[in-house]
Design a protein around this motif. Structure first.
Motif, PDB file in Angstrom:
ATOM      1  N   LEU A  10       0.817  -1.177   0.044  1.00 30.14           N
ATOM      2  CA  LEU A  10      -0.090   0.161   0.027  1.00 30.14           C
ATOM      3  C   LEU A  10       0.861   1.278  -0.166  1.00 30.14           C
ATOM      4  CD1 LEU A  10      -2.835  -0.991   2.596  1.00 30.14           C
ATOM      5  CD2 LEU A  10      -3.124  -0.380   0.242  1.00 30.14           C
ATOM      6  N   CYS A  11       1.886   1.269   0.636  1.00 25.60           N
ATOM      7  CA  CYS A  11       2.795   2.372   1.150  1.00 25.60           C
ATOM      8  C   CYS A  11       3.448   2.584  -0.375  1.00 25.60           C
ATOM      9  CB  CYS A  11       3.796   2.422   2.233  1.00 25.60           C
ATOM     10  SG  CYS A  11       2.891   2.337   3.618  1.00 25.60           S
ATOM     11  N   ALA A  12       3.679   1.692  -1.239  1.00 23.44           N
ATOM     12  CA  ALA A  12       4.579   1.839  -2.711  1.00 23.44           C
ATOM     13  C   ALA A  12       3.477   2.357  -3.601  1.00 23.44           C
ATOM     14  CB  ALA A  12       4.989   0.363  -2.868  1.00 23.44           C
ATOM     15  N   LEU A  13       2.243   2.511  -3.511  1.00 22.68           N
ATOM     16  CA  LEU A  13       1.265   3.066  -4.415  1.00 22.68           C
ATOM     17  C   LEU A  13       1.304   4.452  -4.291  1.00 22.68           C
ATOM     18  CD1 LEU A  13      -1.996   0.685  -3.526  1.00 22.68           C
ATOM     19  CD2 LEU A  13      -0.264   0.510  -5.529  1.00 22.68           C
ATOM     20  N   PRO A  14       1.238   5.278  -5.480  1.00 22.37           N
ATOM     21  CA  PRO A  14       1.289   6.703  -5.327  1.00 22.37           C
ATOM     22  C   PRO A  14       0.136   7.207  -4.662  1.00 22.37           C
ATOM     23  CG  PRO A  14       0.340   5.718  -7.695  1.00 22.37           C
ATOM     24  CD  PRO A  14       0.920   4.577  -6.764  1.00 22.37           C
ATOM     25  N   LYS A  15       0.657   8.428  -3.978  1.00 27.88           N
ATOM     26  CA  LYS A  15      -0.173   9.169  -3.268  1.00 27.88           C
ATOM     27  C   LYS A  15      -1.246   8.560  -2.082  1.00 27.88           C
ATOM     28  CE  LYS A  15      -0.512  12.154  -7.209  1.00 27.88           C
ATOM     29  NZ  LYS A  15      -1.401  13.006  -8.132  1.00 27.88           N
ATOM     30  N   ILE A  16      -0.435   7.315  -1.879  1.00 29.03           N
ATOM     31  CA  ILE A  16      -1.377   6.426  -0.714  1.00 29.03           C
ATOM     32  C   ILE A  16      -0.642   6.681   0.770  1.00 29.03           C
ATOM     33  CG2 ILE A  16      -2.164   4.240   0.223  1.00 29.03           C
ATOM     34  CD1 ILE A  16      -3.931   5.461  -2.047  1.00 29.03           C
ATOM     35  N   LYS A  17      -1.034   6.976   1.881  1.00 30.25           N
ATOM     36  CA  LYS A  17      -0.368   6.836   3.083  1.00 30.25           C
ATOM     37  C   LYS A  17      -1.158   5.982   4.043  1.00 30.25           C
ATOM     38  CE  LYS A  17      -1.179  11.239   3.853  1.00 30.25           C
ATOM     39  NZ  LYS A  17      -1.404  12.382   4.626  1.00 30.25           N
ATOM     40  N   CYS A  18      -0.191   5.302   4.896  1.00 30.01           N
ATOM     41  CA  CYS A  18      -1.107   4.321   5.394  1.00 30.01           C
ATOM     42  C   CYS A  18      -0.188   4.051   6.624  1.00 30.01           C
ATOM     43  CB  CYS A  18      -1.094   2.663   4.701  1.00 30.01           C
ATOM     44  SG  CYS A  18      -1.932   1.447   5.624  1.00 30.01           S
ATOM     45  N   VAL A  19      -0.933   3.914   7.944  1.00 33.17           N
ATOM     46  CA  VAL A  19      -0.334   3.702   9.167  1.00 33.17           C
ATOM     47  C   VAL A  19      -0.048   2.117   9.368  1.00 33.17           C
ATOM     48  CG1 VAL A  19      -0.775   3.600  11.685  1.00 33.17           C
ATOM     49  CG2 VAL A  19      -1.438   5.815  10.345  1.00 33.17           C
ATOM     50  N   ARG A  20       1.087   1.739   9.848  1.00 35.58           N
ATOM     51  CA  ARG A  20       1.573   0.519   9.837  1.00 35.58           C
ATOM     52  C   ARG A  20       0.895  -0.367  10.808  1.00 35.58           C
ATOM     53  NH1 ARG A  20       7.843  -2.022  10.027  1.00 35.58           N
ATOM     54  NH2 ARG A  20       7.042  -4.171  10.111  1.00 35.58           N
ATOM     55  N   PRO A  21       0.043  -1.490  10.426  1.00 34.47           N
ATOM     56  CA  PRO A  21      -0.708  -2.124  11.425  1.00 34.47           C
ATOM     57  C   PRO A  21       0.053  -2.876  12.668  1.00 34.47           C
ATOM     58  CG  PRO A  21      -0.512  -3.359   9.587  1.00 34.47           C
ATOM     59  CD  PRO A  21       0.108  -2.190   9.099  1.00 34.47           C
ATOM     60  N   ARG A  22      -0.280  -2.599  13.894  1.00 34.39           N
ATOM     61  CA  ARG A  22       0.432  -3.295  15.076  1.00 34.39           C
ATOM     62  C   ARG A  22      -0.448  -4.309  15.640  1.00 34.39           C
ATOM     63  NH1 ARG A  22       5.599  -1.753  14.171  1.00 34.39           N
ATOM     64  NH2 ARG A  22       5.671   0.485  13.984  1.00 34.39           N
ATOM     65  N   GLY A  23      -1.571  -4.708  15.092  1.00 35.40           N
ATOM     66  CA  GLY A  23      -2.550  -5.566  15.807  1.00 35.40           C
ATOM     67  C   GLY A  23      -3.779  -5.739  14.807  1.00 35.40           C
ATOM     68  N   ALA A  24      -4.588  -6.629  15.374  1.00 32.35           N
ATOM     69  CA  ALA A  24      -5.826  -6.783  14.633  1.00 32.35           C
ATOM     70  C   ALA A  24      -5.447  -7.540  13.175  1.00 32.35           C
ATOM     71  CB  ALA A  24      -6.784  -5.808  14.514  1.00 32.35           C
ATOM     72  N   PHE A  25      -6.234  -7.337  12.169  1.00 31.17           N
ATOM     73  CA  PHE A  25      -6.029  -7.676  10.853  1.00 31.17           C
ATOM     74  C   PHE A  25      -6.412  -6.728   9.576  1.00 31.17           C
ATOM     75  CE2 PHE A  25      -8.907 -11.033  12.471  1.00 31.17           C
ATOM     76  CZ  PHE A  25      -9.991 -10.371  12.040  1.00 31.17           C
ATOM     77  N   TYR A  26      -5.975  -5.287   9.962  1.00 25.44           N
ATOM     78  CA  TYR A  26      -6.444  -4.426   9.064  1.00 25.44           C
ATOM     79  C   TYR A  26      -5.462  -3.304   8.669  1.00 25.44           C
ATOM     80  CZ  TYR A  26     -11.107  -6.318  11.363  1.00 25.44           C
ATOM     81  OH  TYR A  26     -11.893  -6.775  11.582  1.00 25.44           O
ATOM     82  N   CYS A  27      -5.483  -3.019   7.548  1.00 22.07           N
ATOM     83  CA  CYS A  27      -4.652  -1.861   7.003  1.00 22.07           C
ATOM     84  C   CYS A  27      -5.844  -0.625   6.590  1.00 22.07           C
ATOM     85  CB  CYS A  27      -3.810  -1.933   5.872  1.00 22.07           C
ATOM     86  SG  CYS A  27      -2.438  -2.998   6.266  1.00 22.07           S
ATOM     87  N   PHE A  28      -5.544   0.356   7.084  1.00 21.91           N
ATOM     88  CA  PHE A  28      -6.565   1.618   7.024  1.00 21.91           C
ATOM     89  C   PHE A  28      -5.905   2.819   6.232  1.00 21.91           C
ATOM     90  CE2 PHE A  28      -9.457   4.927   9.396  1.00 21.91           C
ATOM     91  CZ  PHE A  28     -10.640   4.392   8.725  1.00 21.91           C
ATOM     92  N   PRO A  29      -5.815   2.571   5.029  1.00 20.57           N
ATOM     93  CA  PRO A  29      -4.944   3.818   4.195  1.00 20.57           C
ATOM     94  C   PRO A  29      -5.930   4.801   3.780  1.00 20.57           C
ATOM     95  CG  PRO A  29      -5.655   1.823   2.791  1.00 20.57           C
ATOM     96  CD  PRO A  29      -5.980   1.559   3.911  1.00 20.57           C
ATOM     97  N   ASN A  30      -5.005   6.141   3.765  1.00 23.35           N
ATOM     98  CA  ASN A  30      -5.534   7.373   3.372  1.00 23.35           C
ATOM     99  C   ASN A  30      -5.681   7.516   1.913  1.00 23.35           C
ATOM    100  OD1 ASN A  30      -6.099  10.056   2.818  1.00 23.35           O
ATOM    101  ND2 ASN A  30      -5.049  10.718   4.510  1.00 23.35           N
ATOM    102  N   VAL A  31      -6.677   7.466   1.258  1.00 30.11           N
ATOM    103  CA  VAL A  31      -6.822   7.604  -0.255  1.00 30.11           C
ATOM    104  C   VAL A  31      -7.439   9.002  -0.634  1.00 30.11           C
ATOM    105  CG1 VAL A  31      -7.467   5.070  -0.328  1.00 30.11           C
ATOM    106  CG2 VAL A  31      -9.299   6.872  -0.248  1.00 30.11           C
ATOM    107  N   SER A  32      -7.495   9.934   0.068  1.00 37.09           N
ATOM    108  CA  SER A  32      -7.994  11.345  -0.134  1.00 37.09           C
ATOM    109  C   SER A  32      -7.398  12.142  -1.259  1.00 37.09           C
ATOM    110  CB  SER A  32      -8.269  12.101   1.347  1.00 37.09           C
ATOM    111  OG  SER A  32      -6.634  12.452   1.627  1.00 37.09           O
ATOM    112  N   GLU A  33      -6.038  11.742  -1.571  1.00 35.92           N
ATOM    113  CA  GLU A  33      -5.384  12.398  -2.966  1.00 35.92           C
ATOM    114  C   GLU A  33      -6.047  12.108  -3.990  1.00 35.92           C
ATOM    115  OE1 GLU A  33      -2.920  14.488  -2.895  1.00 35.92           O
ATOM    116  OE2 GLU A  33      -2.960  14.549  -0.764  1.00 35.92           O
TER     117      GLU A  33
END
Length: 397
Positions: free
Chosen positions: A311-334
């Protein structure tokens, strides 16, 4: 004449339902849809737990039990809290419900009066605000900033507590954010809470076993001696044991509140499914338990790291690294403002329609700029879905 209650009319319909229904319709029509919406492990329930259920059925354990369950299960849960969480609950301080969601709902119903305020950090699990509304409470949302990995600060918490504050919800590790508070960060929040002895903490710990990269989990109620009387600790079998369909949740907490929840349950479900009760106790006590949990945890850790890196390698996508559970929650607002995309819902709808990837919009979780992707699926599906997301984003650029 109005047939429906004001109570049910106050509850919001999930804005993700249309996307989910569309994904199901596409799959039924034969379209290859990659689904990142799953909120449950893709592992099977361990065999030793299923065997215990078969034995319970063979023994005829299909009748009513005491409310809320048999004594053996309450004792097993108390022992688990003592052994694994350093929480000295007795069996009398334990109650159970038909899943974690049911337990949370009963607890809100047990403590809230009309107008009582409940502090909920965002991003939040979609059902917290709706359950508060059903119980007559008022939601006070605190935004956890992406720059701080979605975690609220002690200053934010202190500023939000008011005379009408009745409860605070803490969910670590988090659905949908994937973030988790360190023991030190939770201790800072605990130091705020103990200054307000009439406030009850709802510590939702259902993802306690699914933590990554050396993160240390700690139960909130252990962080100050006074917190045992201020905290309800929620857990369930769904995530740790891949038992989502068994509907087995439990709570440890102050005797007065547990008794009140049991009174409610006596008029609602009476008890949880009888032949699931001994298997639930077995899950907590069987010596094969740690191995089955660790196998699943390691796999999720690997998948989560891989999904986050992609996800972090995708253009204009920011994503907090998951430290638990089984979800990524990227910012797609760009990508908002392109091809009719204005928020997470329209982004998710377009992605599903054009590239056949199903994700969960963050609007229902207080973040209309983010989407939730579950890595509770195979590595092959993760790569296939992220390849398609990359294609979708390139078409928008």
């Amino acid at each position: 004449m109005a047939r429906l209650s004001d109570r049910v009319n106050a509850v919001s319909e999930s804005i993700t339902l249309k996307v989910s229904a569309k994904a199901a319709a596409l799959k039924k029509a034969g379209v290859d849809v990659v689904g990142f919406g799953a909120g449950e492990p893709d592992f099977d329930t361990p065999e030793f737990i299923k065997d215990a259920a078969k034995q319970a059925l063979d023994r005829g354990q299909t009748k009513y039990t005491p409310t809320p369950c048999i004594p053996e299960l309450r004792q097993a849960i108390a022992q688990k809290f003592n052994r694994e969480n350093n929480l000295p609950y007795t069996a009398e301080q334990i109650t159970v419900g038909a899943g974690g969601k049911h337990c949370l709902y009963m607890a809100f119903m047990a403590i809230l009066n009309p107008g009582d305020e409940v502090i909920i950090p965002a991003p939040y699990w979609v059902s917290y605000p709706e359950q508060v509304k059903l119980a007559g409470g008022v939601c006070k949302i605190i935004r956890g900033e992406e720059a701080n990995d979605f975690k609220i600060t002690p200053q934010q918490l202190e500023a939000a507590i008011r005379p009408k504050t009745k409860a605070i919800v803490i969910n670590s590790p988090s659905n949908p954010g994937g973030h988790a508070y360190s023991p030190q960060e939770l201790k800072q929040l605990a130091d705020v809470v103990v200054k307000h002895p009439n406030v009850v903490v709802f510590s939702d710990e259902i993802y306690e076993k699914l933590v990554y990269d050396g993160h240390v989990f700690v139960s909130f109620a252990t962080l100050h001696p006074k917190l045992l009387e201020q905290t309800l600790t929620f857990n369930c079998h769904s995530k740790s044991f891949a038992m989502t369909g068994w509907r087995m949740g439990y709570i440890g907490g102050p005797q007065e509140i547990i008794d009140a929840i049991n009174k409610l349950e006596s008029q609602m479900t009476s008890l949880i499914t009888s032949f699931c009760q001994m298997p639930a106790a077995t899950a907590l006590n069987d010596p094969r338990r740690p191995e089955s949990i660790e196998t699943m945890r390691r796999e999720f850790e690997q998948r989560g790291r891989h999904m986050w890196q992609r996800l972090c390698a995708l253009p204009k996508i920011k994503c907090v690294r998951p430290r638990g559970a089984f979800y990524c929650f990227p910012n797609v607002s760009e990508y908002f403002g392109r091809n009719g995309i204005s928020d997470a819902v329209t982004f998710a709808a377009a992605l599903l329609e054009k590239n056949h990837v199903a994700i969960v919009p963050g609007n229902d979780s207080g973040f209309d700029t983010h989407v939730r992707l579950s890595f509770a699926t195979s590595m092959a599906q993760i790569d296939k879905g992220l390849d398609r997301i990359g294609e979708f984003l390139r078409a928008l650029s």
